[in-house]
Design an enzyme around this catalytic site. Structure first.
Site, PDB file in Angstrom:
ATOM      1  N   LYS A  14       0.825  -1.207   0.000  1.00 21.00           N
ATOM      2  CA  LYS A  14       0.000   0.000   0.000  1.00 21.00           C
ATOM      3  C   LYS A  14       0.860   1.259   0.000  1.00 21.00           C
ATOM      4  CE  LYS A  14      -2.805   0.689   3.605  1.00 21.00           C
ATOM      5  NZ  LYS A  14      -3.104   1.971   4.291  1.00 21.00           N
ATOM      6  N   GLY A  55      -4.955   8.218   5.575  1.00 21.65           N
ATOM      7  CA  GLY A  55      -4.099   9.249   6.138  1.00 21.65           C
ATOM      8  C   GLY A  55      -2.871   9.478   5.291  1.00 21.65           C
ATOM      9  N   ARG A  91      -8.483  12.657  12.376  1.00 25.33           N
ATOM     10  CA  ARG A  91      -7.052  12.374  12.535  1.00 25.33           C
ATOM     11  C   ARG A  91      -6.216  13.645  12.461  1.00 25.33           C
ATOM     12  NH1 ARG A  91      -5.547   7.246   8.928  1.00 25.33           N
ATOM     13  NH2 ARG A  91      -3.580   7.545  10.033  1.00 25.33           N
ATOM     14  N   GLN A 137       5.044   9.541   6.974  1.00 26.94           N
ATOM     15  CA  GLN A 137       4.078  10.451   6.348  1.00 26.94           C
ATOM     16  C   GLN A 137       4.547  11.897   6.436  1.00 26.94           C
ATOM     17  OE1 GLN A 137       0.155   9.737   7.890  1.00 26.94           O
ATOM     18  NE2 GLN A 137       0.090   7.633   7.162  1.00 26.94           N
ATOM     19  N   ASP A 162       2.433  -0.621  12.270  1.00 25.94           N
ATOM     20  CA  ASP A 162       1.139  -1.171  11.852  1.00 25.94           C
ATOM     21  C   ASP A 162       0.930  -2.615  12.289  1.00 25.94           C
ATOM     22  OD1 ASP A 162       0.205   1.120  10.636  1.00 25.94           O
ATOM     23  OD2 ASP A 162       1.003   0.600   8.669  1.00 25.94           O
ATOM     24  N   LYS A 194      -3.726   6.856  14.955  1.00 22.29           N
ATOM     25  CA  LYS A 194      -3.964   6.153  13.697  1.00 22.29           C
ATOM     26  C   LYS A 194      -5.460   6.239  13.340  1.00 22.29           C
ATOM     27  CE  LYS A 194       0.195   4.683  12.654  1.00 22.29           C
ATOM     28  NZ  LYS A 194       0.824   5.018  11.360  1.00 22.29           N
TER      29      LYS A 194
END
Length: 419
Positions: free
Chosen positions: A7, A79, A107, A154, A302, A329
């Site tokens: 992903k 996100g 978030r 991120q 994760d 998250k």
């Protein structure tokens, strides 16, 4: 068996091939809704993308080829998509609104909005830009030196994408190395990103662009994690997962499971699209409790949910330390993971940001798990139900499609009794 394409890599591949010059082919991409929403975002920004079951054909228009979308861009539950797009779009010459589902609108976005504003970005949003929707007025950016307070791929990626369009030099530091998919893909496209004195250094507005190319996306390690744990806790299991990305910034779960006594072999190592790939064979093995230090968190953030499932079936106590990042998250995953275990009869407690699981080699099950619109809670609970004495039920499995369409069918193919 195989798992869907990674992903994280798929998001980044769609972005960089949209900014490339000419056609690219993305094979074995992740067809989860998160990545499809990123694809739709670039279609709305004027990029022609042809969606086929196994291949995305992307007609890149170069660095400055995007156009203003006709309507707000819906990032769904992603996100990653929201934050990376915020960085990319901050340096364009048009206006964009980024929004998403109920979960995304809760978030925290300030962690990327704040440094982007330091670069000159003009971003408005709820609670002063802390929450989506985000309204981004593209403008001329300038490079900055930024030390992130947390190790976050991120944040890093949002600033690197913004740095591409900024004047001057971008320098980024983080306390520990987070996922490095963006850096690897920049380097594979020839984008001039370098390491210098512990910082990532990017010269903005490169003099030349990059050409489209064929990319084969490796299998998603985070998706493979559910099968690694499932096979480890069910007697007689022997599962080989082929073509899995084993980027060292992602595979902390293998090290922790191995320390717990899991029987995992890494076979046929190779490179694919700048990423290390291998086949993973896992067999049942009796597990024991371990202490997981906070330094592990960036390489398996994760996977703590499904690690907690393994801990429930281990003998002895497992302590997972420094899980503050789980609280921001898709849900408060720290509290949700503890609740998932408790309703199935597992003794668990939270001390500050540490999760403590008292494993007894088995778990009663029988509980109804609240998923809080979080795909990983749903899949972790269903993985737990593979080995509990009584079935485990989730209140909503629909969000599994955001990252892993076909999860239940793959599990059924290996013998899971899912209704």
């Amino acid at each position: 068996m195989t798992v869907p394409g990674d992903k994280s890599v798929t998001h980044r591949a769609i972005i960089l091939t949209s900014l490339a010059e000419g056609e690219s082919r993305l094979s074995s991409y992740c067809r989860g809704e998160d990545c499809l929403n990123t694809m739709r975002a670039f279609q709305a920004l004027g990029i022609q993308i042809e969606e086929q079951p196994d291949v995305l054909r992307v007609q890149g228009k170069g660095m400055w080829g995007l156009r203003e979308a006709d309507a707000p861009i819906d990032c769904g539950n992603s996100g990653t998509g929201t934050r990376l797009l915020a960085g990319l779009l901050a340096g364009q010459d048009f206006f964009t609104i980024l929004t998403g589902d109920e979960s995304i609108r809760r978030r925290p976005m300030g962690r990327v909005v704040k440094p982007l504003r330091e670069m000159g970005a003009v971003i408005a949003g709820r609670k002063g830009g802390e929450l989506a929707p985000l309204a981004i007025t593209g403008t001329r950016l300038h490079g900055i030196e930024y030390s992130s307070p947390v190790a976050s791929a991120q944040i890093k990626s949002a600033l690197l994408f913004a740095g591409l369009f900024a004047e001057g030099t971008m320098r980024f530091r983080e306390p520990r190395l987070s996922r490095d998919h963006t850096e690897r893909m920049f380097q594979s496209f020839g984008i001039p990103l370098r390491q210098e004195a512990g910082a990532l250094v990017l010269e903005g507005r490169p003099s030349s662009g990059w050409a489209g190319r064929a990319i084969v996306i490796p299998g998603d390690f985070s998706a493979a994690a559910f099968f690694l744990v499932g096979a480890s806790i069910i007697p007689g299991s022997d599962v080989t997962i082929q073509n899995v990305g084993i980027n060292p910034t992602r595979t902390g779960l293998i090290d922790v499971l191995t320390a717990m006594g899991a029987n995992i072999e890494v076979l046929n190592r190779r490179d694919q699209a700048g990423e290390p790939v291998a086949d993973l064979e896992v067999r049942f093995s009796a597990l024991k409790g371990v202490d997981v230090p906070p330094e592990r968190a960036p390489s398996m953030i994760d996977e703590y949910l499904v690690l907690a499932v393994a801990a429930a079936f281990a003998e002895g106590t497992t302590v997972m330390r420094g899980l503050k990042e789980l609280r921001v998250k898709e849900s408060d995953r720290l509290e949700a993971t503890a609740a998932m275990l408790r309703v199935s009869g597992v003794a668990v407690e939270i001390e500050n940001d540490d999760l403590i699981v008292h494993g007894k080699g088995r778990a009663p099950g029988g509980g109804l798990v609240a998923t809080h619109m979080d795909h990983r809670i749903a899949m972790s609970a269903l993985a737990m139900g593979l080995a509990t004495d009584q079935p485990v039920t989730v209140d909503d499995a629909a969000f599994i499609a955001t990252s892993f369409p076909g999860f239940a069918d793959l599990m059924r193919g290996l013998g899971a009794d899912y209704a």
